[in-house]
Write an enzyme that holds these catalytic residues in place. Structure first.
Site, PDB file in Angstrom:
ATOM      1  CG  ASP A  98      -2.905   8.168  -1.057  1.00 47.34           C
ATOM      2  OD1 ASP A  98      -2.922   8.691   0.069  1.00 47.34           O
ATOM      3  OD2 ASP A  98      -2.480   7.023  -1.269  1.00 47.34           O
ATOM      4  NE  ARG A 137      -6.159   0.888  -1.742  1.00 51.91           N
ATOM      5  CZ  ARG A 137      -5.465   1.373  -0.711  1.00 51.91           C
ATOM      6  NH1 ARG A 137      -4.193   1.049  -0.555  1.00 51.91           N
ATOM      7  NH2 ARG A 137      -6.029   2.188   0.163  1.00 51.91           N
ATOM      8  NE  ARG A 151       0.144   1.154   3.432  1.00 51.34           N
ATOM      9  CZ  ARG A 151       1.091   2.033   3.650  1.00 51.34           C
ATOM     10  NH1 ARG A 151       2.355   1.663   3.684  1.00 51.34           N
ATOM     11  NH2 ARG A 151       0.844   3.304   3.851  1.00 51.34           N
ATOM     12  N   GLY A 152       0.289   2.420  -0.043  1.00 56.73           N
ATOM     13  CA  GLY A 152       1.083   3.635  -0.204  1.00 56.73           C
ATOM     14  C   GLY A 152       1.189   3.929  -1.696  1.00 56.73           C
ATOM     15  CB  ALA A 153       0.482   7.034  -3.590  1.00 52.82           C
ATOM     16  CD  GLN A 178      -3.129   2.610   6.817  1.00 52.41           C
ATOM     17  OE1 GLN A 178      -3.737   2.964   7.830  1.00 52.41           O
ATOM     18  NE2 GLN A 178      -3.744   2.481   5.660  1.00 52.41           N
ATOM     19  CG  ASN A 229      -2.127  11.559   3.140  1.00 49.70           C
ATOM     20  OD1 ASN A 229      -1.636  10.680   2.413  1.00 49.70           O
ATOM     21  ND2 ASN A 229      -1.767  11.710   4.396  1.00 49.70           N
TER      22      ASN A 229
HETATM   23  C1  LIG Z   1       4.174   8.045   0.283  1.00 49.12           C
HETATM   24  S1  LIG Z   1       2.686   7.463   0.663  1.00 49.12           S
HETATM   25  C2  LIG Z   1       1.420   8.706   0.729  1.00 49.12           C
HETATM   26  C3  LIG Z   1       0.113   8.045   0.916  1.00 49.12           C
HETATM   27  O1  LIG Z   1      -0.003   6.985   0.019  1.00 49.12           O
HETATM   28  C4  LIG Z   1      -0.087   7.542   2.347  1.00 49.12           C
HETATM   29  O2  LIG Z   1      -0.015   8.622   3.237  1.00 49.12           O
HETATM   30  C5  LIG Z   1      -1.432   6.886   2.422  1.00 49.12           C
HETATM   31  O3  LIG Z   1      -2.433   7.552   2.576  1.00 49.12           O
HETATM   32  C6  LIG Z   1      -1.480   5.439   2.193  1.00 49.12           C
HETATM   33  O4  LIG Z   1      -2.775   4.912   2.229  1.00 49.12           O
HETATM   34  P1  LIG Z   1      -2.992   3.342   2.120  1.00 49.12           P
HETATM   35  O5  LIG Z   1      -4.479   3.176   2.233  1.00 49.12           O
HETATM   36  O6  LIG Z   1      -2.244   2.718   3.263  1.00 49.12           O
HETATM   37  O7  LIG Z   1      -2.464   2.912   0.776  1.00 49.12           O
END
Ligand SMILES: CSC[C@@H](O)[C@@H](O)C(=O)COP(=O)(O)O
Length: 364
Positions: free
Chosen positions: A246, A90, A53-55, A205, A256
């Site tokens: 994101d 997603r 996960r994470g963009a 997270q 975000n």
């Molecule tokens: C460098 S990551 C920035 C975002 O992707 C992060 O803050 C976030 O919101 C991640 O969400 P997730 O749902 O865990 O994928």
């Protein structure tokens, strides 16, 4: 970054030269497990079920998903089908669309028999680019952190207190992280820093991932419930906030993890700088109004009604915390309007969260 002292990335090609390996982030912080992805469908599942996960890491996994698809069947039809399947995983992080487009642009002009090799090469390059971008974000953020530290030190502070939300660290990218990259750079220079880690319900997270990676690197931190940050800011206990994103619109609105907006409001009310760290693939140049236009993921209510953790006997178990019959809402992200963002930190430098600011850096 280092895991038990060993330099590690979050995604890499397996020894067979075809499968792709990732860390199962649903098992952290309690267990370190590596999963091997052997097909495009498995890569899609890894994104959808948040093993990754994470963009930026979503984008990197999608790129390797395209490579796995080309190894299976490199026809035009499968190129499109793989794109569509991965794209549906997603909705919010625009890095997914960006990475899939980059792969399509590279692969579509090629004859089918050259596509698999080219896809693996492009996916690997995209991962290397992510690492370079994040390192550069870390450098630009470090300058801001040092400026703030000079001010706070002069006022008698003993350490720089930084608040972050969700996980925008090493685990959310291929390496370094975005919002956590300046934290690691500041710490590595031997400067005093302490991080307030929002737990980040419902999936935690912050408590599970940010805390874990800060621990691995030895960065002092404290996990706090999501509703504590405002109180800390009112009492001068937060010197700056920094989060990832994101999707950020061309006008500087920042989407975000859910709860980010409330932290930005509290920061604004208390005169605390609120920074957003972002790689350029997270900018959606096609959008202007983040609140109206960014699709917000809604996930299963069980992520709110249940919690997973380790019991005293070491078992990982899931428990229910709400009454049977109470419905729950699970919006994954929110949008912080640009006016609450002190500055954007990109790989090209720091700019105001405005159309002109972003255009000035990227020449768009
Ligand atoms: C460098 S990551 C920035 C975002 O992707 C992060 O803050 C976030 O919101 C991640 O969400 P997730 O749902 O865990 O994928």
């Amino acid at each position: 970054m280092n895991v038990n002292g060993t330099p590690t990335r979050t995604i890499w090609l397996a020894d067979d030269g075809r499968s792709v390996q990732i860390i199962d982030q649903t098992r952290l912080p309690h267990a370190w497990e590596v999963i091997t992805l052997r097909s495009m469908a498995e890569a899609a599942r890894a994104i959808k079920d948040m093993w990754v996960r994470g963009a930026p890491l979503i984008g990197a996994t999608a790129a390797y998903g395209m490579a796995l698809a080309m190894a299976e069947d490199a026809s035009d039809a499968n190129l499109q089908a793989a794109h569509d399947h991965l794209y549906a995983t997603r909705p919010t992080a625009v890095n997914l669309r960006w990475a899939l487009q980059a792969m399509q642009d590279c692969l579509r002009p090629l004859p089918a028999d050259q596509r698999a090799a080219a896809a693996y090469q492009r996916a690997a390059a995209l991962c290397d680019e992510d690492v370079e971008i994040n390192y550069a974000i870390g450098g630009h953020g470090l300058t801001l952190f040092k400026q703030r530290w000079t001010e706070r030190k002069a006022a008698g502070a003993e350490r720089l207190n930084v608040l972050t939300h969700c996980n925008a660290g090493w685990l959310a990218t291929v390496d370094w992280g975005t919002a956590l990259a300046p934290i690691y750079r500041f710490f590595d220079e031997g400067l005093p820093i302490h991080v307030w880690v929002d737990e980040t319900r419902p999936r935690n997270q912050g408590a599970s991932l940010t805390a874990w990676e800060l621990n691995q690197h030895g960065v002092p931190h404290t996990v706090i419930p999501d509703n504590v940050g405002g109180h800390l800011m009112q009492h001068g206990m937060v010197d700056l906030c920094i989060v990832g994103t994101d999707r950020t619109t061309a006008s500087g609105d920042v989407c975000n993890k859910i709860g980010t907006y409330l932290k930005a409001l509290a920061a604004h009310d208390n005169g605390v700088p609120f920074y957003v760290a972002l790689p350029s693939p997270t900018i959606d140049w096609t959008l202007d109004d983040g609140i109206k236009e960014i699709p917000i993921e809604e996930r299963d209510a069980t992520e709110v009604t249940q919690l997973t953790g380790r019991t005293a006997s070491g078992q990982i178990e899931t428990i229910t915390i709400t009454p049977a019959g109470s419905p729950a809402g699970n919006w994954g992200f929110d949008v912080t309007p640009a006016r609450y963002v002190t500055a954007l930190i990109t790989e090209k430098g720091v700019c105001p969260a405005t159309r002109d600011g972003l255009a000035g850096l990227f020449g768009v």
